[in-house]
Design a protein around this motif. Structure first.
Motif, PDB file in Angstrom:
ATOM      1  N   LEU A   8       0.838  -1.193   0.000  1.00  0.00           N
ATOM      2  CA  LEU A   8       0.000   0.000   0.000  1.00  0.00           C
ATOM      3  C   LEU A   8       0.875   1.246   0.000  1.00  0.00           C
ATOM      4  O   LEU A   8       1.893   1.309   0.696  1.00  0.00           O
ATOM      5  N   GLU A  34      -3.603   3.303  -1.030  1.00  0.00           N
ATOM      6  CA  GLU A  34      -4.001   2.502  -2.189  1.00  0.00           C
ATOM      7  C   GLU A  34      -2.910   1.500  -2.544  1.00  0.00           C
ATOM      8  O   GLU A  34      -1.722   1.732  -2.302  1.00  0.00           O
ATOM      9  N   GLY A  42      -8.147  -3.436   1.416  1.00  0.00           N
ATOM     10  CA  GLY A  42      -7.916  -2.004   1.475  1.00  0.00           C
ATOM     11  C   GLY A  42      -8.022  -1.483   2.896  1.00  0.00           C
ATOM     12  O   GLY A  42      -8.306  -2.224   3.846  1.00  0.00           O
TER      13      GLY A  42
END
Length: 605
Positions: free
Chosen positions: A348, A363, A374
């Motif tokens: 991420l 993201e 996520g």
């Protein structure tokens, strides 16, 4: 929560704020003809305003000169250039050489530490060293045996020497230090040996300890104020670390610090990430295991924590959080804010307000990442800021002696400590990545000081249903949290990137290629194969009016540990040996600096 981020510019962390930092070093960093700090600048952008070499003429690059370091194994980091002298370092035994750029690279002096070779046995992932630092006329060398040495930059004379750790219990030193103001910051390696991670600030004048902040444990030892240290906008509260570990596990809880520091002179804050919790078997350490896997912001004078953010609570995959934090100023909803961008091992990419620790973007920067769906971005949620774990890939849920397969990324992450670069001309981050997945089987392990404290067997392989390679070099938009373009590579990109005002980006490959890429389009403009695989960081400097590009080649590091240490069992090297077995078909051990130039004399200004 969605933010509109637009318009970006490089945080001008040089020159105008020199009064707040080491005046001498700030002045040296501000000279584009030099490479005065391992990260390029305090903001960690690895951006150079030199533009003599540009997208139109980079195809004409040629080798200007080379230099053998005399040492094999993994060559990470990059040389420094201060004035007319280049300073080159090596892996263990951590030799330092000062080269006269005015005299064909004549060796002005050498420093060859006398270290106990037994330290090699407790260096988990090759005998690497990420580079030298410079301040107040001294070269700062971090040695593998945890000794920090200050050398006179002109003569090589030892000015002071301080030992900050104990290899007998698995503590080593592989990171580059960061001089700032009247101090030098240094972390400790050894997460695979159950060390207790910490950052130490040494006084630049004599090497004495100014302050020390642990990653785990009591508030006073972590330099945490329960009411004024913030986590996602809220006070951290008392005993935040102690409450997240079972019993005294925090004492051998890892959280080591071996990546990169950055610094904002205006805020007087330094930023860094902490590593994995110990052991790799998550069943033996229930709880969030704070504050491993955490971005930390601290006051450089006192070490007191301003804010924390834990990226991977109760890490189940060895996703160390030590990667660089790149500082930029950007406009959000019409207001300029101080931002921090971090590409984590967990796959991420985070964009945060570096003044407050507010989370703005989180993201995936590799679409293969599957361990999480996520991060919860709702500030009103009880799980705000936490990643949602996919049960199928949870090594803790599956339990001890159960092999969890198909986890992406592998333990070496979507990106390890090989640093990204940022160009203010394109408002783009250029990121070396690993496109690798793994199988992970935890097992119960007992702690013994100085012995490996891992507790998991791993195997690694290319991400499925993809280009078949193990790496990509990507352009990242931290505004939208999206990939702009991606270049596939056969092996992981284990080299640090360099962006320049010449509208090009450089990086190296594990086979040994130096590559130059168009900063806008990603088009490959030039490549040259050096004598060994590249895990070093590309740098640039100017001498005699001419711009040069420099890179250390010498395969090794975690990805190249099979070659570096002669390992053949696929599960050795913490799982990397099997994944990178074919690397030996393309390169061999080495230790060389290669410097590139354009043909002819420099153009008159």
């Amino acid at each position: 929560m969605k933010y509109l981020l637009k318009g970006a510019g490089l945080a001008l962390l040089l020159g105008t704020t020199a009064a707040y930092a080491n005046d001498g070093l700030m002045a040296e960093i501000a000279k584009p003809e030099q490479w005065a700090i391992p990260t390029g600048d305090y903001a960690n952008t690895r951006y150079s305003t030199l533009d003599q070499i540009n997208r139109d003429n980079v195809k004409d690059l040629r080798v200007a000169w080379t230099f053998s370091t005399g040492v094999l194994r993994g060559h990470e980091g990059s040389p420094l250039v201060i004035g007319d002298i280049m300073y080159v370092h090596t892996p263990f035994p951590n030799n330092v050489m000062a080269l006269d750029l005015n005299n064909d690279g004549k060796i002005l002096w050498r420093y060859e530490p006398q270290q106990d070779p037994n330290v090699i046995a407790v260096m988990c992932c090759d005998t690497v060293n990420r580079g030298l630092s410079y301040a107040d006329g001294m070269i700062i060398l971090p040695q593998a045996d945890t000794t920090v040495v200050a050398l006179d930059a002109q003569t090589g004379e030892v000015k002071w020497s301080t030992k900050i750790g104990d290899p007998a219990i698995g503590e080593t030193l592989t990171m580059a230090t960061m001089p700032v103001k009247d101090k030098v910051m240094v972390g400790i390696s050894g997460g695979e040996y159950g060390v207790r991670g910490r950052v130490t600030a040494l006084n630049l004048a004599d090497g004495s300890e100014a302050w020390k902040a642990y990653s785990t444990g009591p508030d006073d030892e972590m330099l945490v104020d329960p009411e004024n240290t913030m986590v996602l906008g809220k006070p951290i509260g008392a005993d935040s670390s102690l409450n997240s570990w079972e019993g005294d596990q925090w004492k051998i809880g890892g959280g080591s610090i071996w990546g990169w520091f950055s610094y904002d002179p205006d805020l007087n804050l330094m930023y860094y990430g902490t590593g994995n919790p110990s052991t790799w078997n998550p069943s033996q350490r229930p709880g969030d295991n704070k504050w491993s896997m955490t971005i930390m912001a601290r006051d450089v004078d006192t070490g007191m924590a301003k804010w924390f953010y834990q990226m991977t609570p109760h890490d189940e995959w060895d996703y160390d959080g030590v990667n660089e934090n790149i500082l930029t100023n950007q406009e959000i909803d019409g207001v300029e804010r101080k931002l921090l961008t971090h590409f984590d091992r967990n796959g991420l990419a985070y964009t945060m307000d570096r003044e407050t620790g507010e989370l703005l973007v989180a993201e995936k920067f590799d679409p293969a990442v599957n361990w999480t769906t996520g991060v919860d971005m709702d500030p009103n949620s009880e799980t705000y800021g936490r990643p949602a774990v996919v049960a199928e890939y949870s090594t803790a849920q599956n339990g001890e002696d159960e092999n969890t397969t198909g986890i992406c990324p592998a333990a070496l992450g979507t990106k390890d400590m090989q640093p990204a670069a940022y160009s203010p001309k394109t408002n783009t981050f250029y990121v070396p990545t690993n496109h690798v997945c793994m199988d992970y089987e935890p097992f119960r392990v007992a702690y013994t000081a100085g012995q490996p404290y891992v507790g998991a067997t791993l195997s690694m392989y290319p991400a499925p249903d993809s280009h078949g390679g193990m790496g990509n070099f990507i352009a990242w938009d931290n505004v939208e949290g999206k990939i702009k373009w991606s270049l596939p590579e056969q092996f992981s990109v284990w080299s640090g990137a360099l962006a320049t005002a010449g509208d090009i980006v450089f990086y190296g490959t594990l086979e040994g290629y130096l590559k130059a890429i168009d900063a806008d389009s990603g088009e490959e403009l030039y490549k040259f194969k050096t004598p060994s695989g590249i895990i070093g960081n590309v740098m640039t400097y100017q001498h005699g009016g001419k711009q040069y590009i420099g890179i250390l080649s010498g395969v090794g590091g975690w990805a190249g540990i099979g070659l570096a240490a002669g390992l053949t069992n696929p599960n050795e090297g913490l799982g990397a040996v099997g994944g990178y077995a074919s690397l030996s078909d393309y390169t061999e051990l080495g230790g060389q600096l290669t410097v590139f130039e354009l043909p002819g004399e420099p153009a008159a200004n």
